[in-house]
Design a protein around this motif. Structure first.
Motif, PDB file in Angstrom:
ATOM      1  N   UNK A 190       0.964  -1.250   0.176  1.00  0.00           N
ATOM      2  CA  UNK A 190      -0.202   0.076   0.207  1.00  0.00           C
ATOM      3  C   UNK A 190       0.789   1.153  -0.102  1.00  0.00           C
ATOM      4  N   UNK A 191       1.914   1.130   0.761  1.00  0.00           N
ATOM      5  CA  UNK A 191       2.775   2.203   0.993  1.00  0.00           C
ATOM      6  C   UNK A 191       3.352   2.465  -0.559  1.00  0.00           C
ATOM      7  N   UNK A 192       3.820   1.645  -1.025  1.00  0.00           N
ATOM      8  CA  UNK A 192       4.459   1.851  -2.271  1.00  0.00           C
ATOM      9  C   UNK A 192       3.636   2.359  -3.523  1.00  0.00           C
ATOM     10  N   UNK A 193       2.320   1.971  -3.476  1.00  0.00           N
ATOM     11  CA  UNK A 193       1.266   2.607  -4.272  1.00  0.00           C
ATOM     12  C   UNK A 193       1.039   3.802  -4.261  1.00  0.00           C
ATOM     13  N   UNK A 194       1.124   4.394  -2.913  1.00  0.00           N
ATOM     14  CA  UNK A 194       0.509   5.588  -2.428  1.00  0.00           C
ATOM     15  C   UNK A 194       1.392   6.652  -2.124  1.00  0.00           C
TER      16      UNK A 194
END
Length: 260
Positions: free
Chosen positions: A244-248
């Motif tokens: 999720x972190x990498x996505x946002x």
């Protein structure tokens, strides 16, 4: 607060010595608080909030402010290890089959507090919570009244009854905002960008909603991501917090607290 599934007869729903409102700072529990304020004197009401260690930083302040405005007794509970400590010890995130977060960080400490304060609470207590039927299929089936698990089955340790009441079951969400306004309490700031006020990384929340919190509280989420990688078990079965972190988390995505 394990479900007893034992109905409380109409003839027994009276003469409560005290009332405990389970409060999360969200609108549904505020609706339950509104109901309690309409039916009982403030001095008989305990406002109970469980800090799981995965809550919004502002929650404690909002909790005490609400208690002060309405002149009810604040009770803030914390399990000493908190979410991070329990996650590290258990090495697995909670899931739908094993909701240890609720069991240890809410239910367990609430029941323990009630049992430890029976003399203070009196012999007949009403426990009030804000579930609504339209939130989920499970909540749609909840009874309005049942005996609370802290009720003593015999009088060997004294006489103590606790009834669990859910007065908001048949109300729609919009009514909860009306109740907030009637109490002169502003809805939690998180409603400005998400539709439910649960813990910031609830496993039942949609990924996009957790990402909204991640953007606003990156330093808090970093702790959970680091531990997730350490224990080798992902937040959800098919999605990790790290993903999720990498996505946002592009630099332009970070939102300062209170700017939206």
């Amino acid at each position: 607060m394990a479900r007893t599934k034992i109905d409380v007869p109409l003839s027994a729903r009276y003469n409560y010595t005290s009332v405990i409102v389970s409060y999360s700072t969200g609108i549904d529990s505020t609706g339950a608080l509104y109901w309690a304020m309409q039916n009982f004197a403030p001095e008989r009401i305990y406002l109970l909030y469980c800090d799981t260690g995965a809550e919004y930083p502002i929650n404690g302040e909002l909790f005490y402010k609400t208690a002060a405005i309405l002149k009810v007794k604040p009770v803030l509970l914390r399990e000493p290890r908190g979410f991070l400590g329990l996650l590290e010890a258990r090495k697995r995130w909670p899931d739908s089959k094993n909701r240890w977060c609720t069991a240890y960080l809410k239910t367990g400490i609430t029941d323990k507090w009630i049992r430890a304060n029976r003399e203070r609470l009196g012999s007949k207590v009403l426990f009030v919570s804000g579930e609504r039927r339209d939130e989920s299929r499970g909540r749609a089936l909840l009874p309005e009244f049942e005996y609370h698990s802290t009720t003593l089955k015999t009088e060997r340790k004294g006489k103590f009854e606790c009834h669990w009441h859910r007065p908001m079951l048949d109300y729609e969400k919009g009514k909860m905002f009306e109740f907030c306004k009637k109490l002169n309490i502003k809805p939690h700031p998180c409603y400005g960008y998400i539709d439910r006020c649960s813990c910031m990384l609830c496993i039942f929340a949609r990924d996009s909603k957790v990402q909204e919190n991640m953007r606003r509280y990156p330093e808090i989420f970093k702790q959970f991501i680091e531990l997730e990688q350490k224990i080798g078990h992902s937040w959800k079965a098919k999605k990790s917090l790290a993903e999720l972190w990498e996505d946002c988390m592009d630099i332009d995505d970070v939102v300062a607290e209170g700017t939206e």
